[in-house]
Write a protein that holds these residues in place. Structure first.
Motif, PDB file in Angstrom:
ATOM      1  N   TRP A 390       2.238   1.443   4.841  1.00 61.80           N
ATOM      2  CA  TRP A 390       2.337   1.031   6.250  1.00 61.80           C
ATOM      3  C   TRP A 390       2.096  -0.450   6.494  1.00 61.80           C
ATOM      4  CZ3 TRP A 390       4.198   4.418   9.777  1.00 61.80           C
ATOM      5  CH2 TRP A 390       4.186   5.769   9.424  1.00 61.80           C
ATOM      6  N   PHE A 391       1.359  -1.107   5.608  1.00 62.59           N
ATOM      7  CA  PHE A 391       0.937  -2.470   5.951  1.00 62.59           C
ATOM      8  C   PHE A 391       1.482  -3.564   5.038  1.00 62.59           C
ATOM      9  CE2 PHE A 391      -2.018   0.433   7.905  1.00 62.59           C
ATOM     10  CZ  PHE A 391      -2.137  -0.085   9.181  1.00 62.59           C
ATOM     11  N   VAL A 392       2.124  -3.169   3.922  1.00 64.05           N
ATOM     12  CA  VAL A 392       2.670  -4.211   3.042  1.00 64.05           C
ATOM     13  C   VAL A 392       4.177  -4.320   3.312  1.00 64.05           C
ATOM     14  CG1 VAL A 392       3.116  -4.821   0.628  1.00 64.05           C
ATOM     15  CG2 VAL A 392       0.907  -3.879   1.270  1.00 64.05           C
ATOM     16  N   ASP A 393       4.673  -5.540   3.335  1.00 67.55           N
ATOM     17  CA  ASP A 393       6.094  -5.787   3.580  1.00 67.55           C
ATOM     18  C   ASP A 393       6.962  -4.965   2.604  1.00 67.55           C
ATOM     19  OD1 ASP A 393       8.546  -6.828   4.007  1.00 67.55           O
ATOM     20  OD2 ASP A 393       7.980  -8.941   3.684  1.00 67.55           O
ATOM     21  N   LYS A 394       7.954  -4.249   3.171  1.00 69.96           N
ATOM     22  CA  LYS A 394       8.789  -3.392   2.310  1.00 69.96           C
ATOM     23  C   LYS A 394       9.584  -4.196   1.276  1.00 69.96           C
ATOM     24  CE  LYS A 394       9.771   0.732   4.993  1.00 69.96           C
ATOM     25  NZ  LYS A 394      10.781   1.446   5.770  1.00 69.96           N
ATOM     26  N   ASN A 395       9.785  -5.488   1.553  1.00 68.76           N
ATOM     27  CA  ASN A 395      10.554  -6.309   0.611  1.00 68.76           C
ATOM     28  C   ASN A 395       9.856  -6.448  -0.739  1.00 68.76           C
ATOM     29  OD1 ASN A 395      12.806  -6.867   2.133  1.00 68.76           O
ATOM     30  ND2 ASN A 395      11.666  -8.403   3.315  1.00 68.76           N
ATOM     31  N   VAL A 396       8.535  -6.271  -0.729  1.00 75.09           N
ATOM     32  CA  VAL A 396       7.798  -6.385  -2.003  1.00 75.09           C
ATOM     33  C   VAL A 396       8.366  -5.369  -2.990  1.00 75.09           C
ATOM     34  CG1 VAL A 396       5.551  -5.975  -3.076  1.00 75.09           C
ATOM     35  CG2 VAL A 396       5.687  -7.294  -0.972  1.00 75.09           C
ATOM     36  N   MET A 397       8.511  -4.127  -2.553  1.00 76.51           N
ATOM     37  CA  MET A 397       9.028  -3.094  -3.451  1.00 76.51           C
ATOM     38  C   MET A 397      10.524  -3.310  -3.706  1.00 76.51           C
ATOM     39  SD  MET A 397       8.268  -0.636  -5.352  1.00 76.51           S
ATOM     40  CE  MET A 397       6.751   0.238  -5.157  1.00 76.51           C
ATOM     41  N   LYS A 398      11.257  -3.669  -2.635  1.00 78.96           N
ATOM     42  CA  LYS A 398      12.714  -3.872  -2.785  1.00 78.96           C
ATOM     43  C   LYS A 398      13.006  -4.965  -3.805  1.00 78.96           C
ATOM     44  CE  LYS A 398      14.528  -2.427   1.638  1.00 78.96           C
ATOM     45  NZ  LYS A 398      14.553  -2.900   3.018  1.00 78.96           N
TER      46      LYS A 398
END
Ligand code: PFF
Length: 438
Positions: A390-398
């Motif tokens: 919920w709190f970490v930018d989804k781009n990190v995983m992408k």
């Protein structure tokens, strides 16, 4: 100071697998399998590992790799603020207590190894247990002391293949015992009537424990992974090794227990009180006992090393912001010392002179074990999935997945669905189950 990194892909896999493969695989998995209906538990366990273990390990690895920080710094860097500092503190506290309890059992492994090599050694009282704890801490501290490459990576590359070889030799030897067939049938003949909600939750809890989820080791080791490595394939390999060792350990233990007329449902004492008797009766039993307890010691000590590294790296990070930063060596001595102290009190609480460490009908050892496994570890795991989901930018995983999997990003959607909704509920259920509410 430049941060050390693992040198090779093989090194990353061996070091992480050495941390994950521990008493959970060789001591706990076989007795849980024995108590929960054999093959039914095995099947559910493998499903849990693939469905839940894999994404959760990937999450922790990515947190370490992307932030390049220890547990202490990873949350801060990924969140861009200090609101989440409570999770690393809770992680480090749980890890310290977990090592304390784990060292007691590792001490027993060292004692049984010494006894199987020198059967006439006088090793009767609780003080020998404490001495054996100390030996285990000493060896673990030495490995961490030597550093990430020269200590952890190099020794894992040597000891993991040895561990695999020993467990294979034991499993093959046991398979040829007269009467072993019944045990193998128990292990591999699936009986759907044995499945229950209880079995599913036990398998889930065991999956988390065995893969060291929520202990900070994966975040810490993730920060030592070279940037171009594919996290998914690394995690896949680690999971394969971890599961293989657990299944082979069960193949070495359960059929032997059946062959000598004991029951596999003996719980935690299966390895320490049933197996030595089984080895005494078996032709070539002394060699088997030495190999088996050496296996346990290697697995346990390499796991302690991984958690000591979690504490050491975090302590170094915390102190880096202070006026007099700690050197890595000093940090190792402090963390090793505190863990040894906790383990001495835990071991003492199990002896006659440790009556003062028993309250509510339970020893300090039991209290700490329950506190960490029922409350602290689930809380860390729950906070971590909520944090990352919920709190970490989804781009990190992408961004982590894109170079390896291109635009096949539907998997990311599935991943976020799991991590945002399913995992928090599941972890909550495991916690309720281990507390005994459901
Ligand atoms: N995955 C480890 C195991 O299966 O034994 C979990 C672990 C617990 C590692 C405690 C280290 C430790 F001190």
């Amino acid at each position: 100071m430049v941060k050390e990194q693992f040198n090779s892909r093989f090194g990353v896999i061996m070091a992480t697998a050495a941390g994950a493969v521990g008493l959970g695989n060789i001591w706990k998995f076989p007795y849980m399998l024995g108590q929960n209906g054999g093959a039914a538990f095995l099947v559910v366990y493998i499903v849990c590992v693939l469905l839940f273990g894999l994404p959760l390990m990937i999450t922790e690895f990515v947190m370490g790799k992307r932030s390049g920080q220890s547990v202490r710094g990873a949350y801060q860097v990924l969140a861009g603020n200090t609101h989440w500092n409570g999770i690393p503190i809770l992680t480090c506290l749980s890890v310290m207590l977990i090592i304390g309890v784990y060292l007691v059992i590792t001490g027993w492994c060292v004692k049984y190894l010494l006894l199987s090599v020198f059967p006439s050694l006088p090793m009767l009282n609780g003080w020998t247990d404490i001495l054996c704890n100390t030996i285990a801490v000493f060896i673990s501290v030495m490995v961490v002391w030597m550093g990430v490459n020269k200590g952890i990576e190099r020794l894992s590359k040597i000891f993991m293949p040895i561990l695999l070889l020993i467990v294979i030799i034991l499993a093959v030897r046991v398979a040829f015992l007269p009467g072993a067939k019944e045990g193998l049938t128990f292990l591999f003949a699936f009986d759907a009537s044995k499945l229950s909600f209880d079995v599913v939750l036990s398998a889930l809890g065991q999956c988390f424990y065995s893969l060291s989820i929520g202990m900070g080791a994966l975040i810490t080791f993730g920060s030592y992974i070279p940037k171009k490595q594919n996290v998914v394939s690394l995690v896949g390999n680690v999971i394969a090794v971890d599961t293989l060792v657990a299944v082979l350990a069960a193949c070495a233990i359960i059929p032997a227990v059946f062959a000598y007329g004991s029951s596999p449902e003996q719980g935690p004492k299966l390895v320490f009180s049933v197996l030595p008797v089984v080895f005494q009766q078996m032709p070539g039993g002394q060699v088997m006992a030495v190999l088996f307890f050496a296996l346990l010691c290697i697995a346990a000590i390499t796991s302690i090393v991984s958690l000591l590294e979690v504490l050491t790296a975090s302590l170094v990070d915390i102190s880096a912001q202070k006026k007099h930063p700690l050197t890595r060596h000093r940090a190792i001595l402090y963390t090793g010392g505190v863990c040894l102290l906790i383990s001495i009190f835990c071991a003492l609480s199990l002896t006659d002179s440790g009556n003062w460490l028993v309250w509510g009908g339970k020893t300090l050892f039991d209290h700490i074990d329950r506190l960490t496994s029922c409350y602290m570890l689930p809380l860390v795991a729950l906070s971590t999935v909520i944090f990352f989901g919920w709190f970490v930018d989804k781009n990190v995983m992408k961004e982590e997945m894109q170079p390896h999997y291109g635009s096949r990003l539907w998997t990311i959607r599935v991943y976020y669905f799991l991590i945002r909704w399913c995992f928090p509920i599941l972890i909550f259920l495991i916690a309720l189950h281990s507390i005994g509410i459901i």
